[in-house]
Design an enzyme around this catalytic site. Structure first.
Site, PDB file in Angstrom:
ATOM      1  N   ASP A   1     -90.914 -17.180  16.707  1.00 45.82           N
ATOM      2  CA  ASP A   1     -89.792 -16.483  17.343  1.00 45.82           C
ATOM      3  C   ASP A   1     -88.511 -16.552  16.512  1.00 45.82           C
ATOM      4  OD1 ASP A   1     -89.608 -19.154  17.978  1.00 45.82           O
ATOM      5  OD2 ASP A   1     -89.143 -18.848  20.100  1.00 45.82           O
TER       6      ASP A   1
HETATM    7  C1  LAN Z   1     -88.011 -26.961  18.862  1.00 45.70           C
HETATM    8  C2  LAN Z   1     -86.733 -26.263  18.773  1.00 45.70           C
HETATM    9  C3  LAN Z   1     -86.806 -24.788  18.756  1.00 45.70           C
HETATM   10  C4  LAN Z   1     -88.005 -24.238  19.476  1.00 45.70           C
HETATM   11  C5  LAN Z   1     -87.911 -22.731  19.800  1.00 45.70           C
HETATM   12  C6  LAN Z   1     -87.617 -21.870  18.594  1.00 45.70           C
HETATM   13  C7  LAN Z   1     -86.764 -22.520  20.792  1.00 45.70           C
HETATM   14  C8  LAN Z   1     -89.196 -22.310  20.464  1.00 45.70           C
HETATM   15  O1  LAN Z   1     -89.095 -20.990  20.931  1.00 45.70           O
HETATM   16  C9  LAN Z   1     -90.389 -22.599  19.591  1.00 45.70           C
HETATM   17  C10 LAN Z   1     -90.499 -24.118  19.333  1.00 45.70           C
HETATM   18  C11 LAN Z   1     -89.243 -24.745  18.703  1.00 45.70           C
HETATM   19  C12 LAN Z   1     -89.233 -24.409  17.242  1.00 45.70           C
HETATM   20  C13 LAN Z   1     -89.220 -26.271  18.810  1.00 45.70           C
HETATM   21  C14 LAN Z   1     -90.472 -27.059  18.756  1.00 45.70           C
HETATM   22  C15 LAN Z   1     -90.368 -28.559  19.066  1.00 45.70           C
HETATM   23  C16 LAN Z   1     -89.086 -29.205  18.578  1.00 45.70           C
HETATM   24  C17 LAN Z   1     -89.013 -29.091  17.081  1.00 45.70           C
HETATM   25  C18 LAN Z   1     -87.931 -28.417  19.221  1.00 45.70           C
HETATM   26  C19 LAN Z   1     -87.906 -28.428  20.728  1.00 45.70           C
HETATM   27  C20 LAN Z   1     -86.748 -29.254  18.803  1.00 45.70           C
HETATM   28  C21 LAN Z   1     -87.250 -30.719  18.869  1.00 45.70           C
HETATM   29  C22 LAN Z   1     -88.783 -30.654  18.993  1.00 45.70           C
HETATM   30  C23 LAN Z   1     -89.462 -31.796  18.202  1.00 45.70           C
HETATM   31  C24 LAN Z   1     -90.943 -31.806  18.504  1.00 45.70           C
HETATM   32  C25 LAN Z   1     -88.802 -33.126  18.567  1.00 45.70           C
HETATM   33  C26 LAN Z   1     -89.457 -34.346  18.050  1.00 45.70           C
HETATM   34  C27 LAN Z   1     -90.419 -34.853  19.033  1.00 45.70           C
HETATM   35  C28 LAN Z   1     -91.744 -34.875  18.864  1.00 45.70           C
HETATM   36  C29 LAN Z   1     -92.627 -34.836  20.048  1.00 45.70           C
HETATM   37  C30 LAN Z   1     -92.367 -34.922  17.527  1.00 45.70           C
END
Ligand code: LAN
Length: 729
Positions: A458
């Site tokens: 996205d």
């Molecule tokens: C994110 C941030 C952005 C998010 C969107 C783009 C909003 C979404 O539409 C797709 C998935 C994504 C890229 C995403 C995936 C998981 C993340 C990276 C996070 C929520 C930000 C933090 C999270 C990450 C996994 C945090 C660390 C924790 C673990 C369980 C490894």
């Protein structure tokens, strides 16, 4: 020796130290990379004055002026951007905290301690300030995220972090937190990731942890248990964890860690039956209990771990593979890594494997700064190295819709935004991308920065949409040519799942039954990718936007992919008309996307039952003040739960959803818009309300820029549909 030289752990301050002077902090930006710096001399300060964005993010008064009161939606959008543009950094993006999770700082601080790298003094003080400010006021503990109830994960780890940072065991905050921790049963009840950090520090025994065998990486690729088939975040956390676990690496015992062993548990350390703690997880922490299958596997592998017959050659081989994968991950992301959890774990592996004098070690230390964010409450650790591209592309689209992009007085801001989107596109595939299980990246946009370098479906889609919308605005630059947009589309076309939807970073690889082996206890849906209405919609709309500019490029494929994407959206609508949102809170967020998907093929309230049900669901949730307000509880429980107060951001999402669906009655939409206008301050800004985002169902994360981008967007859309009429006298 290293531990003995680690100063702060021996400070044992029982009084709160004096924190830093907020007026001395500066944010440096460099092609999206964000680092905070503390200036100490008058000369430095004179040469590098505090900017408006520094001041805003630090909670200091900014030089904003009182604006003429906005009576119409476009005037409000204008005022909003008049303020918000003060925060645009010189590289064209909008910074912002990306905090929320409360399990990140401890990992960083523990690795600082183990490796003996002192925490930069102003950072140390501000980390203390942040953790003290974020302790729950009632019981002094910490939760998994800033709004969550106290858990062992949050409390044990942040307690340890504060102790390492220099607070003594008799500091009132420590006494209070320890009391809470003991009330929860002590640190033996920590979930697996908590056990890992405590064991690495040497204040928990490895026998008390379920095994993390690196051998999984040596399995053939087609087997689901090969981590290459898992969700990318999960596999990249278990990669370094497997290395540390397999070698049972922990910091040598010191006076300090001995003391922690006394503080963290409800009974003497020597008396703990470690093997029985492997499956001990405090109920306050437990979100996804182990399945029977997981328990059985853990027993079998634990048995294997402790027999002399263990295949040593296989372990050695697996560790070699692990190191190789870590090397590729580090190099391909300029040592930022995919996220903050594996970032600090990789750093720890690099310490043990290459040593402190290695280039790898130094590079890791350097890039830690990219995850730290300074705010009025102190220094936090962000959930990624920022949300730069994501925020910039929403803002761009909002400004086009609200006709701000075409406004001559904002031209510089808009060109800067476009320049940022331009430099953020990833132009190459990662080196060894096949060997490192990576999705192609050439043409993709990342969530944060080009250096981090991960394709997100996205984010790529929003990048395409923002680029096209800006470049079609008269007077703005043309920076991204059609070849590059085609590259982006090529990436997207590799990403559709068999269930017709789109996932986050990669198409789904492993089977969903892998979820029954979710070892993490505190998160849901982490083992594989899943399709999401949000990601699917973003891709669908990006493709349709692209087709209008380049109609012949891969025409049939795009049509087919789009047709199928819509099937997915319809498939996952719930009985009550709602959609579950995985990346922000929650049903309101998903409704905005899903209804937009339907609208894109001409399915609206009046001619589609899907659209009608979606709208009716939203309308049934409108608050009496005209807004919408959903609690993060929705994400955990899968049931729409009202927040205590309506929220500007969710109100914007809801009215955008209704407008997309051509909801026949203007009244509820107008009331929502009026609420957004009423909440706007006289200088044009909107204030922070509840936390906006989520991941893995159970952890919330902040998107502070949403209150600007989505408010402006909703106001713009309203004016476009209903005219820019006077709504507030
Ligand atoms: C994110 C941030 C952005 C998010 C969107 C783009 C909003 C979404 O539409 C797709 C998935 C994504 C890229 C995403 C995936 C998981 C993340 C990276 C996070 C929520 C930000 C933090 C999270 C990450 C996994 C945090 C660390 C924790 C673990 C369980 C490894």
């Amino acid at each position: 020796l290293t531990q003995e030289t680690f100063k702060s752990a021996t400070l044992a301050l029982n009084e709160t130290p004096e924190f830093t002077d907020l007026t001395q902090w500066r944010l440096r930006v460099d092609e999206g990379a964000q680092t905070w710096h503390y200036l100490t001399t008058d000369e430095e300060k004179a040469n590098w004055p505090q900017t408006n964005w520094d001041k805003y993010h630090l909670g200091l008064p900014v030089d904003a002026v009182k604006l003429p009161p906005a009576k119409s939606p476009l005037a409000a959008a204008h005022n909003g951007f008049e303020f918000y543009r003060l925060l645009q950094t010189e590289d064209g993006h909008w910074g912002g905290e990306y905090g929320g999770p409360m399990f990140l700082i401890p990992g960083l601080v523990i690795v600082h301690y183990i490796t003996g790298v002192p925490v930069h003094e102003p950072t140390r003080l501000e980390l203390i300030r942040y953790l003290l400010n974020r302790a729950n006021t009632d019981d002094g503990g910490w939760g998994i995220h800033i709004e969550g109830i106290s858990t062992v994960f949050g409390t044990a780890l942040n307690y340890v972090a504060l102790r390492i940072l220099g607070l003594g065991p008799d500091h009132t905050a420590m006494v209070k937190a320890r009391t809470k921790l003991h009330e929860l049963g002590g640190a033996t009840g920590a979930p697996a990731w908590g056990k890992f950090w405590l064991a690495a520090l040497g204040v928990y025994e490895w026998e008390g942890m379920n095994p993390v065998p690196p051998e999984l990486w040596a399995l053939p690729n087609f087997l689901p248990l090969n981590p290459g088939n898992w969700w990318v975040h999960t596999r990249l956390v278990y990669l370094p964890m497997g290395y540390i676990y397999a070698l049972r690496l922990n910091a040598p015992l010191t006076e300090f860690t001995k003391s922690l062993r006394d503080e963290l548990y409800v009974c003497p350390y020597e008396e703990i039956d470690w093997n029985r703690q492997r499956n001990n997880v405090c109920t306050a922490d437990l979100y996804t209990p182990h399945t029977k299958l997981m328990d059985v596997l853990n027993e079998v592998v634990t048995y294997y771990e402790y027999i002399p017959l263990r295949l040593n050659w296989l372990r050695q081989y697996a560790l070699k593979v692990t190191i190789d994968q870590i090397r590729m991950e580090d190099e391909n992301s300029f040592f930022l890594d995919i996220g903050p959890v594996n970032k600090v774990m990789n750093w720890l592996v690099v310490y043990y494997h290459y040593g402190k004098d290695s280039r790898e070690f130094r590079e890791h230390v350097k890039r830690n700064a990219d995850f730290l964010w300074m705010g009025p409450e102190g220094m936090m650790m962000n959930g990624t190295n920022g949300s730069q591209l994501w925020d910039a592309s929403f803002l761009a689209q909002a400004c086009v819709e609200a006709r701000l992009a075409e406004n001559f007085s904002f031209r510089k801001n808009m060109n800067k935004t476009l320049e940022f989107i331009d430099i953020s596109q990833i132009r190459h595939n990662p080196a060894d991308y096949m060997a490192s299980y990576r999705q192609i990246t050439k043409g993709a946009w990342p969530f944060s920065t080009r250096d981090q370098g991960y394709t997100v479906s996205d984010c790529t889609a929003e990048g395409i949409k923002a680029t096209i919308m800006l470049q079609q605005t008269p007077g703005l630059e043309q920076l991204i040519d059609s070849e590059r947009l085609r590259d982006a589309v090529d990436v997207l076309l590799t990403m559709q799942n068999k269930d017709n939807g789109f996932a986050s970073y990669e198409p789904i690889r492993g089977p969903h039954w892998l979820e029954s082996l979710n070892p993490a206890e505190v998160f849901g849906n982490i083992m594989t990718e899943y399709s999401y209405p949000e990601c699917t919609t973003a891709v669908l709309i990006a493709l349709s936007t692209f087709r209008k500019t380049d109609p012949d490029y891969r025409k049939e494929e795009i049509e087919e992919v789009s047709r199928r994407a819509l099937l997915y959206i319809k498939d996952v609508q719930n009985e009550d008309g709602s959609w579950y949102g995985a990346w922000a809170i929650c049903f309101t967020y998903a409704a905005m996307f899903a209804l937009q998907s339907l609208a894109s093929i001409g399915e609206f309230y009046h001619n589609s039952n899907y659209s009608k049900k979606g709208c009716d669901f939203l309308i049934s949730k409108q608050e009496t003040d005209g807004g919408w307000g959903e609690s993060y509880k929705s994400c955990e429980d899968h049931v729409y739960t009202h927040n205590t107060k309506s929220q500007v951001v969710q109100t914007a999402w809801a009215v955008m959803a209704l407008m997309e669906a051509k909801y026949p009655d203007e009244e509820p939409i107008r009331r929502g818009i009026k609420l957004i206008m009423k909440r706007q301050q006289s200088n044009g800004e909107w204030l922070q309300e509840s936390i906006e985002g989520v991941f893995n169902k159970n952890c919330m994360i902040s998107y502070p820029n949403y209150k600007f981008s989505f408010s402006i967007w909703a106001l713009g859309k309203y004016a476009k549909i209903y005219g820019d009429k006077t709504l507030v006298e």
